[in-house]
Design a protein around this motif. Structure first.
Motif, PDB file in Angstrom:
ATOM      1  N   ALA A  39       0.828  -1.205   0.000  1.00  0.00           N
ATOM      2  CA  ALA A  39       0.000   0.000   0.000  1.00  0.00           C
ATOM      3  C   ALA A  39       0.866   1.260   0.000  1.00  0.00           C
ATOM      4  N   LEU A  40       0.667   2.092  -0.993  1.00  0.00           N
ATOM      5  CA  LEU A  40       1.336   3.391  -1.064  1.00  0.00           C
ATOM      6  C   LEU A  40       0.504   4.430  -0.332  1.00  0.00           C
ATOM      7  N   VAL A  41      -0.791   4.380  -0.543  1.00  0.00           N
ATOM      8  CA  VAL A  41      -1.706   5.322   0.101  1.00  0.00           C
ATOM      9  C   VAL A  41      -3.095   4.702   0.142  1.00  0.00           C
ATOM     10  N   SER A  42      -3.843   5.023   1.188  1.00  0.00           N
ATOM     11  CA  SER A  42      -5.241   4.615   1.264  1.00  0.00           C
ATOM     12  C   SER A  42      -6.063   5.822   1.709  1.00  0.00           C
ATOM     13  N   LEU A  43      -7.328   5.818   1.298  1.00  0.00           N
ATOM     14  CA  LEU A  43      -8.183   6.979   1.536  1.00  0.00           C
ATOM     15  C   LEU A  43      -9.591   6.524   1.843  1.00  0.00           C
ATOM     16  N   THR A  44     -10.236   7.243   2.750  1.00  0.00           N
ATOM     17  CA  THR A  44     -11.663   7.095   2.994  1.00  0.00           C
ATOM     18  C   THR A  44     -12.265   8.494   2.967  1.00  0.00           C
ATOM     19  N   GLN A  45     -13.452   8.604   2.353  1.00  0.00           N
ATOM     20  CA  GLN A  45     -14.079   9.918   2.234  1.00  0.00           C
ATOM     21  C   GLN A  45     -15.596   9.757   2.205  1.00  0.00           C
ATOM     22  N   GLN A  46     -16.270  10.606   2.966  1.00  0.00           N
ATOM     23  CA  GLN A  46     -17.727  10.628   2.958  1.00  0.00           C
ATOM     24  C   GLN A  46     -18.190  11.745   2.035  1.00  0.00           C
ATOM     25  N   GLN A 124     -14.938  -9.874  -4.187  1.00  0.00           N
ATOM     26  CA  GLN A 124     -14.069 -10.491  -3.178  1.00  0.00           C
ATOM     27  C   GLN A 124     -12.601 -10.094  -3.338  1.00  0.00           C
ATOM     28  N   CYS A 125     -12.232  -9.548  -4.498  1.00  0.00           N
ATOM     29  CA  CYS A 125     -10.856  -9.068  -4.706  1.00  0.00           C
ATOM     30  C   CYS A 125     -10.753  -7.565  -4.451  1.00  0.00           C
ATOM     31  N   ASN A 126     -11.821  -6.969  -3.961  1.00  0.00           N
ATOM     32  CA  ASN A 126     -11.858  -5.520  -3.745  1.00  0.00           C
ATOM     33  C   ASN A 126     -12.268  -5.197  -2.307  1.00  0.00           C
ATOM     34  N   LYS A 127     -12.011  -6.126  -1.402  1.00  0.00           N
ATOM     35  CA  LYS A 127     -12.487  -5.985  -0.028  1.00  0.00           C
ATOM     36  C   LYS A 127     -11.846  -4.828   0.732  1.00  0.00           C
ATOM     37  N   LEU A 128     -10.571  -4.556   0.480  1.00  0.00           N
ATOM     38  CA  LEU A 128      -9.926  -3.471   1.206  1.00  0.00           C
ATOM     39  C   LEU A 128     -10.539  -2.121   0.815  1.00  0.00           C
ATOM     40  N   ALA A 129     -10.726  -1.899  -0.474  1.00  0.00           N
ATOM     41  CA  ALA A 129     -11.353  -0.645  -0.911  1.00  0.00           C
ATOM     42  C   ALA A 129     -12.767  -0.529  -0.343  1.00  0.00           C
ATOM     43  N   HIS A 130     -13.499  -1.642  -0.325  1.00  0.00           N
ATOM     44  CA  HIS A 130     -14.856  -1.615   0.223  1.00  0.00           C
ATOM     45  C   HIS A 130     -14.835  -1.332   1.729  1.00  0.00           C
ATOM     46  N   SER A 131     -13.896  -1.934   2.442  1.00  0.00           N
ATOM     47  CA  SER A 131     -13.772  -1.687   3.888  1.00  0.00           C
ATOM     48  C   SER A 131     -13.411  -0.231   4.163  1.00  0.00           C
ATOM     49  N   GLN A 158      -4.139  -8.099   4.212  1.00  0.00           N
ATOM     50  CA  GLN A 158      -3.407  -9.352   4.040  1.00  0.00           C
ATOM     51  C   GLN A 158      -4.225 -10.365   3.230  1.00  0.00           C
ATOM     52  N   ALA A 159      -5.526 -10.421   3.456  1.00  0.00           N
ATOM     53  CA  ALA A 159      -6.391 -11.325   2.690  1.00  0.00           C
ATOM     54  C   ALA A 159      -6.436 -10.884   1.225  1.00  0.00           C
ATOM     55  N   ASP A 160      -6.486  -9.567   0.985  1.00  0.00           N
ATOM     56  CA  ASP A 160      -6.467  -9.042  -0.382  1.00  0.00           C
ATOM     57  C   ASP A 160      -5.162  -9.412  -1.072  1.00  0.00           C
ATOM     58  N   LEU A 161      -4.037  -9.293  -0.348  1.00  0.00           N
ATOM     59  CA  LEU A 161      -2.733  -9.633  -0.936  1.00  0.00           C
ATOM     60  C   LEU A 161      -2.689 -11.087  -1.372  1.00  0.00           C
ATOM     61  N   SER A 162      -3.281 -11.971  -0.575  1.00  0.00           N
ATOM     62  CA  SER A 162      -3.238 -13.386  -0.931  1.00  0.00           C
ATOM     63  C   SER A 162      -4.126 -13.700  -2.139  1.00  0.00           C
ATOM     64  N   SER A 163      -5.053 -12.801  -2.480  1.00  0.00           N
ATOM     65  CA  SER A 163      -5.919 -13.044  -3.638  1.00  0.00           C
ATOM     66  C   SER A 163      -5.397 -12.390  -4.908  1.00  0.00           C
ATOM     67  N   LEU A 164      -4.293 -11.637  -4.805  1.00  0.00           N
ATOM     68  CA  LEU A 164      -3.724 -10.987  -5.985  1.00  0.00           C
ATOM     69  C   LEU A 164      -3.100 -12.027  -6.912  1.00  0.00           C
ATOM     70  N   PRO A 165      -3.219 -11.799  -8.247  1.00  0.00           N
ATOM     71  CA  PRO A 165      -2.613 -12.748  -9.190  1.00  0.00           C
ATOM     72  C   PRO A 165      -1.109 -12.707  -9.146  1.00  0.00           C
TER      73      PRO A 165
END
Length: 165
Positions: A39-46, A124-131, A158-165
């Motif tokens: 992860a370089l950067v993560s963001l949450t915004q309402q 299921q491969c986009n769980k971090l963005a959804h969280s 970590q779960a997202d990383l394990s699902s990456l191709p």
């Protein structure tokens, strides 16, 4: 192999949304990863709740593009789980739909990158963005984590990383 400045780094940008109908708001979640998956950067915004789901998704994609430009990234893959938006961006044609101005804005922003592509991903491969999008419910002010993700989302990462191709 040692690091070389002549090799372009490809960044993968996952985005997603969720709606909070009772509050008339929506949450945007974005994570930008380097080619190794870190992860370089993560963001949450309402944001105020848009009229349609695809408008909400398009606003998240637009915000992701804006964030990538702010970080001076050059080579990006924009990844989301809304198939209709993916098809509209992949088609690269001008859109006359209600959300067409957002599609057109995203495509305009894409011209500022050396390399730009879009990719559809399964939910299921986009769980971090959804969280991250869901986190906007408790963090109504835009929040950015540089070089990191929120500590409570490490297991999702970590779960997202394990699902990456």
């Amino acid at each position: 192999m040692a690091w070389s400045s002549s090799e372009a780094q490809r960044y993968k940008i996952n985005y997603d949304t969720t709606t909070f109908v009772e509050d008339n708001t929506a949450g945007l979640g974005i994570v930008i990863r380097n080619s190794e998956g870190h992860a370089l950067v993560s963001l949450t915004q309402q944001i105020p709740l848009p009229a349609t789901v695809i408008e909400t998704e398009a606003l998240a994609a637009w915000r992701a593009m804006e964030l990538a430009l702010e970080l001076s990234l050059e080579d990006i893959v924009l990844k989301g789980d809304n198939e209709s938006l993916f098809k509209a961006l992949k088609n690269r044609g001008r859109s006359l739909a209600q959300h067409g101005h957002l599609i057109n804005d995203i495509l305009f922003l894409s011209s500022f990158f050396t390399t730009f592509s879009v990719s559809w991903v399964r939910r299921q491969c986009n769980k971090l963005a959804h969280s991250l999008a869901r986190k906007a419910k408790v963090l109504p002010v835009m929040t950015v984590w540089m070089g990191d993700i929120p500590p409570d989302l490490v297991s999702v990462f970590q779960a997202d990383l394990s699902s990456l191709p």
